[in-house]
Design an enzyme around this catalytic site. Structure first.
Site, PDB file in Angstrom:
ATOM      1  N   HIS A  52     103.728  11.755  27.573  1.00 51.63           N
ATOM      2  CA  HIS A  52     102.908  12.293  28.666  1.00 51.63           C
ATOM      3  C   HIS A  52     102.231  13.590  28.235  1.00 51.63           C
ATOM      4  O   HIS A  52     102.622  14.215  27.237  1.00 51.63           O
ATOM      5  CB  HIS A  52     103.752  12.508  29.937  1.00 51.63           C
ATOM      6  CG  HIS A  52     104.594  13.747  29.910  1.00 51.63           C
ATOM      7  ND1 HIS A  52     104.638  14.645  30.952  1.00 51.63           N
ATOM      8  CD2 HIS A  52     105.422  14.245  28.962  1.00 51.63           C
ATOM      9  CE1 HIS A  52     105.449  15.633  30.652  1.00 51.63           C
ATOM     10  NE2 HIS A  52     105.956  15.407  29.453  1.00 51.63           N
ATOM     11  N   CYS A 106     104.540  20.707  28.410  1.00 53.89           N
ATOM     12  CA  CYS A 106     105.934  20.263  28.346  1.00 53.89           C
ATOM     13  C   CYS A 106     106.423  20.463  26.910  1.00 53.89           C
ATOM     14  O   CYS A 106     105.646  20.324  25.966  1.00 53.89           O
ATOM     15  CB  CYS A 106     106.027  18.782  28.719  1.00 53.89           C
ATOM     16  SG  CYS A 106     107.680  18.077  28.553  1.00 53.89           S
ATOM     17  N   GLN A 124     111.785  12.847  37.472  1.00 58.12           N
ATOM     18  CA  GLN A 124     111.385  13.135  38.854  1.00 58.12           C
ATOM     19  C   GLN A 124     110.776  11.860  39.448  1.00 58.12           C
ATOM     20  O   GLN A 124     110.020  11.162  38.763  1.00 58.12           O
ATOM     21  CB  GLN A 124     110.371  14.286  38.870  1.00 58.12           C
ATOM     22  CG  GLN A 124     111.013  15.651  38.604  1.00 58.12           C
ATOM     23  CD  GLN A 124     109.980  16.760  38.608  1.00 58.12           C
ATOM     24  OE1 GLN A 124     109.121  16.828  39.472  1.00 58.12           O
ATOM     25  NE2 GLN A 124     110.063  17.637  37.607  1.00 58.12           N
ATOM     26  N   SER A 147     106.464  19.742  38.543  1.00 57.09           N
ATOM     27  CA  SER A 147     106.186  20.443  37.278  1.00 57.09           C
ATOM     28  C   SER A 147     104.693  20.678  37.085  1.00 57.09           C
ATOM     29  O   SER A 147     104.299  21.571  36.323  1.00 57.09           O
ATOM     30  CB  SER A 147     106.723  19.623  36.098  1.00 57.09           C
ATOM     31  OG  SER A 147     108.127  19.497  36.217  1.00 57.09           O
ATOM     32  N   HIS A 150     100.428  15.217  35.434  1.00 60.30           N
ATOM     33  CA  HIS A 150     100.703  14.489  34.195  1.00 60.30           C
ATOM     34  C   HIS A 150      99.759  13.288  34.052  1.00 60.30           C
ATOM     35  O   HIS A 150      99.358  12.699  35.048  1.00 60.30           O
ATOM     36  CB  HIS A 150     102.099  13.854  34.222  1.00 60.30           C
ATOM     37  CG  HIS A 150     103.220  14.713  34.695  1.00 60.30           C
ATOM     38  ND1 HIS A 150     104.255  15.097  33.875  1.00 60.30           N
ATOM     39  CD2 HIS A 150     103.490  15.242  35.921  1.00 60.30           C
ATOM     40  CE1 HIS A 150     105.121  15.821  34.579  1.00 60.30           C
ATOM     41  NE2 HIS A 150     104.685  15.935  35.806  1.00 60.30           N
TER      42      HIS A 150
HETATM   43  O1  4D9 Z   1     111.414  18.351  31.738  1.00 61.43           O
HETATM   44  C1  4D9 Z   1     110.955  18.565  30.642  1.00 61.43           C
HETATM   45  N1  4D9 Z   1     110.087  19.552  30.374  1.00 61.43           N
HETATM   46  C2  4D9 Z   1     109.606  20.476  31.430  1.00 61.43           C
HETATM   47  C3  4D9 Z   1     108.287  19.922  32.012  1.00 61.43           C
HETATM   48  C4  4D9 Z   1     108.381  18.497  32.490  1.00 61.43           C
HETATM   49  N2  4D9 Z   1     108.524  18.138  33.757  1.00 61.43           N
HETATM   50  C5  4D9 Z   1     108.558  16.788  33.798  1.00 61.43           C
HETATM   51  C6  4D9 Z   1     108.690  15.869  34.858  1.00 61.43           C
HETATM   52  C7  4D9 Z   1     108.708  14.505  34.583  1.00 61.43           C
HETATM   53  C8  4D9 Z   1     108.597  14.054  33.265  1.00 61.43           C
HETATM   54  C9  4D9 Z   1     108.466  14.955  32.211  1.00 61.43           C
HETATM   55  C10 4D9 Z   1     108.453  16.327  32.477  1.00 61.43           C
HETATM   56  N3  4D9 Z   1     108.354  17.426  31.680  1.00 61.43           N
HETATM   57  C11 4D9 Z   1     109.284  21.820  30.827  1.00 61.43           C
HETATM   58  O2  4D9 Z   1     109.152  21.887  29.574  1.00 61.43           O
HETATM   59  O3  4D9 Z   1     109.123  22.757  31.630  1.00 61.43           O
HETATM   60  C12 4D9 Z   1     111.279  17.685  29.511  1.00 61.43           C
HETATM   61  C13 4D9 Z   1     111.089  17.961  28.179  1.00 61.43           C
HETATM   62  C14 4D9 Z   1     111.501  16.877  27.323  1.00 61.43           C
HETATM   63  C15 4D9 Z   1     111.435  16.841  25.924  1.00 61.43           C
HETATM   64  C16 4D9 Z   1     111.861  15.698  25.246  1.00 61.43           C
HETATM   65  C17 4D9 Z   1     112.340  14.597  25.951  1.00 61.43           C
HETATM   66  C18 4D9 Z   1     112.420  14.627  27.345  1.00 61.43           C
HETATM   67  C19 4D9 Z   1     111.990  15.781  28.026  1.00 61.43           C
HETATM   68  S1  4D9 Z   1     111.944  16.121  29.740  1.00 61.43           S
END
Ligand code: 4D9
Length: 156
Positions: A52, A106, A124, A147, A150
């Site tokens: 994403h 992200c 989410q 967040s 996307h």
């Molecule tokens: O929640 C994460 N990162 C958050 C932002 C974010 N919010 C999300 C909500 C849904 C799907 C992916 C998303 N990524 C951040 O960096 O503030 C994740 C990072 C990663 C990295 C590798 C694999 C899974 C994930 S889930």
């Protein structure tokens, strides 16, 4: 997950032979990523793998990212920015992976936006809802979560 060498490769994967070493490797036609290990089939039909691109805004749950310590753009600016990225990808002016690596707010940006395999309950709800509607290789329209905004590419 055992790598059953007779099982068909998951959708989107191709087996290739390295010209230099003659060794067999595996290429994902969507992420353009290659690997020596045979890709596992989805852990269970309920799992998908997606990449994403996230554009955060001032009202995001965590308005900070590796790109920008304090994200101040408005929701409208974030959505417009994401739509411009989507347009570049759809018109083939840029690859999804490059755009995710450069612009996603992200931490998965470091992996070309790849989130790995996940089940519905692990993301989410609004994100999972859209992700599980996608066919392999399909790119979503912009999706809003707490967040930010996307676009989602289903890869497995
Ligand atoms: O929640 C994460 N990162 C958050 C932002 C974010 N919010 C999300 C909500 C849904 C799907 C992916 C998303 N990524 C951040 O960096 O503030 C994740 C990072 C990663 C990295 C590798 C694999 C899974 C994930 S889930």
């Amino acid at each position: 997950m055992s790598n059953d060498n007779d099982a068909p490769l998951p959708e989107g994967w191709e087996m290739r032979t390295s010209r230099s070493t003659g060794m067999t490797y595996f290429l994902n036609m969507y992420t353009k990523k290659s690997q020596w290990e045979r890709p596992d089939a989805p852990a269970d039909p309920g799992d998908v793998r997606c990449s994403h691109i996230l554009v955060k805004h001032a009202e995001s749950r965590r308005p900070s990212s590796w790109r920008e310590e304090n994200i101040t753009r408005t929701k409208v600016e974030a959505l417009d920015l994401l739509k411009s990225y989507r347009k570049q990808i759809v018109s083939n002016d840029a690859s999804f992976t490059d755009m995710a690596t450069k612009y996603s707010d992200c931490s998965s940006a470091k992996r070309g936006g790849d989130l790995g395999m996940f089940s519905r309950s692990q993301m989410q709800q609004a994100f999972a809802e859209e992700a599980f509607k996608l066919k392999v290789g399909q790119l979503s329209k912009p999706v809003e979560t707490e967040s930010g905004y996307h676009i989602i590419l289903r890869t497995v």
